[in-house]
Structure formats: C-alpha cells, structure tokens
Enzyme design. Structure first.
Site, PDB file in Angstrom:
ATOM      1  N   HIS A 107       0.840  -1.206   0.000  1.00 53.18           N
ATOM      2  CA  HIS A 107       0.000   0.000   0.000  1.00 53.18           C
ATOM      3  C   HIS A 107       0.865   1.242   0.000  1.00 53.18           C
ATOM      4  CE1 HIS A 107       0.628  -1.248   4.197  1.00 53.18           C
ATOM      5  NE2 HIS A 107       0.656   0.040   4.496  1.00 53.18           N
ATOM      6  N   HIS A 109       0.549   5.298   1.070  1.00 50.62           N
ATOM      7  CA  HIS A 109      -0.215   6.290   1.808  1.00 50.62           C
ATOM      8  C   HIS A 109      -0.188   7.601   1.016  1.00 50.62           C
ATOM      9  CE1 HIS A 109       0.116   4.103   5.817  1.00 50.62           C
ATOM     10  NE2 HIS A 109       1.105   3.532   5.148  1.00 50.62           N
TER      11      HIS A 109
HETATM   12  P1  5GP Z   1       1.790   0.534   7.357  1.00 50.29           P
HETATM   13  O1  5GP Z   1       2.588   0.923   8.561  1.00 50.29           O
HETATM   14  O2  5GP Z   1       1.676  -0.967   7.182  1.00 50.29           O
HETATM   15  O3  5GP Z   1       2.267   1.228   6.115  1.00 50.29           O
HETATM   16  O4  5GP Z   1       0.366   1.145   7.606  1.00 50.29           O
HETATM   17  C1  5GP Z   1      -0.814   0.426   7.732  1.00 50.29           C
HETATM   18  C2  5GP Z   1      -1.907   1.459   7.762  1.00 50.29           C
HETATM   19  O5  5GP Z   1      -3.149   0.769   7.815  1.00 50.29           O
HETATM   20  C3  5GP Z   1      -1.878   2.400   8.973  1.00 50.29           C
HETATM   21  O6  5GP Z   1      -1.803   3.734   8.522  1.00 50.29           O
HETATM   22  C4  5GP Z   1      -3.178   2.109   9.693  1.00 50.29           C
HETATM   23  O7  5GP Z   1      -3.754   3.258  10.230  1.00 50.29           O
HETATM   24  C5  5GP Z   1      -4.037   1.496   8.605  1.00 50.29           C
HETATM   25  N1  5GP Z   1      -5.033   0.558   9.085  1.00 50.29           N
HETATM   26  C6  5GP Z   1      -4.847  -0.419  10.019  1.00 50.29           C
HETATM   27  N2  5GP Z   1      -5.989  -1.135  10.183  1.00 50.29           N
HETATM   28  C7  5GP Z   1      -6.895  -0.590   9.326  1.00 50.29           C
HETATM   29  C8  5GP Z   1      -8.265  -0.919   9.042  1.00 50.29           C
HETATM   30  O8  5GP Z   1      -8.862  -1.841   9.601  1.00 50.29           O
HETATM   31  N3  5GP Z   1      -8.889  -0.145   8.101  1.00 50.29           N
HETATM   32  C9  5GP Z   1      -8.256   0.886   7.459  1.00 50.29           C
HETATM   33  N4  5GP Z   1      -8.983   1.567   6.555  1.00 50.29           N
HETATM   34  N5  5GP Z   1      -6.963   1.206   7.709  1.00 50.29           N
HETATM   35  C10 5GP Z   1      -6.293   0.482   8.638  1.00 50.29           C
END
Ligand code: 5GP
Length: 143
Positions: A107, A109
């Site tokens: 993903h 952001h």
């Molecule tokens: P990472 O650190 O893996 O790049 O970020 C994962 C992102 O997923 C975080 O920004 C977190 O807020 C988001 N996130 C975690 N659980 C959920 C969820 O259940 N739904 C949504 N829409 N975002 C989530």
C-alpha cells in the site's frame, strides 16, 4: 543481499477489505487497484492505495502491480490538489517491520497537505464521521 518474502497472508486486513469481509470508505477503484480511507489518518483525507492482486509490499510486487498502483496514486493526488483543496501531497510507503510496515499487503499512503500543517499522531483512530466526510470530499474531487 537477496530478498526472500514471507508467504503472503490472505487474511491480512487489506485482503479482507478487498474481499468485502471488512468495511471501508472506498474512494476509487479500477480493474487493478483499490483506494480507501485510512482509519488512523496522519492528515485529514489520508488515503491508502492497494493492488487488487496479492503482494506483501514493494519488494515482491511485480512491475505491473507497482505501475498500476502508482497510476492510481497520481490520479488521486491530482484530484486532491485540483478539487479537494490540498496544497501539496506527501507519499509514504513502508516495507517490512524494520521499515515501519504493519499491514502486509502493498500500500501507498497519500497524505493531502496544507501550507503550515503538521502530521497527526500515529495509531490514533479518527472520528468515523470525520473520515466519512473526507471520503465524500475526495470522491467528489475525483468526479
Ligand atoms: P503501514 O505501517 O503498514 O504502512 O500502515 C498500515 C496502515 O493501515 C496504517 O496507517 C493504519 O492506520 C491502517 N489501518 C490499520 N488497520 C486498518 C483498518 O482496519 N482499516 C483501514 N482503513 N486502515 C487500517
């Protein structure tokens, strides 16, 4: 050093969202990508863009997956600038635990930025109504 990805976990949170097993605020989808609101936003309007096909992160993604995701990242970023009122865009993308990754489906952001703003604290749930309202504004900006 070569990269040996862990096997993809089909029960990660974003895979469940893609299957419709968990709810989300979708803002955009096409044949290859899906975009939805982050529920713990670092700025109002924080969007996540993912490929519809499985890959753990950028390190095991195919060039086609990366290209499709980046095209959607650019499309949404431009809509944020043109129709949503952002002054700039910050992109974030994390790989593996040491790189800050917490959900193991690729993903990006997208953080819409405004002059002089600061990031909200990490791992903090937003008000659900606020997230829904931002999603509606971004969908409107996308036309
Ligand atoms: P990472 O650190 O893996 O790049 O970020 C994962 C992102 O997923 C975080 O920004 C977190 O807020 C988001 N996130 C975690 N659980 C959920 C969820 O259940 N739904 C949504 N829409 N975002 C989530």
């Amino acid at each position: 050093m070569s990269y040996a990805p862990e096997s993809y976990d089909p029960d990660n949170i974003f895979a469940k969202i893609l299957r419709g097993d968990l709810p989300c605020h979708k803002v955009f989808e096409d044949d290859d990508t899906f975009a939805f609101m982050d529920i713990m936003p670092r700025t109002p309007g924080h969007v996540l863009v993912i490929p519809k096909t499985p890959c753990r992160n950028m390190l095991d993604a195919s060039p086609a997956q990366i290209a499709a995701v980046m095209a959607t990242v650019q499309k949404i970023s431009l809509a944020m600038l043109e129709g949503y009122g952002a002054d700039g865009i910050t992109l974030q993308q994390f790989n593996e635990p040491a790189g800050g990754q917490e959900v193991y489906h690729l993903h990006f952001h997208i953080l819409p930025r405004h002059e002089g703003d600061t990031l909200l604290p990490p791992r903090t749930m937003a008000d659900a109504d606020d997230v829904a309202a931002e999603a509606e504004k971004i969908r409107a900006a996308l036309g």
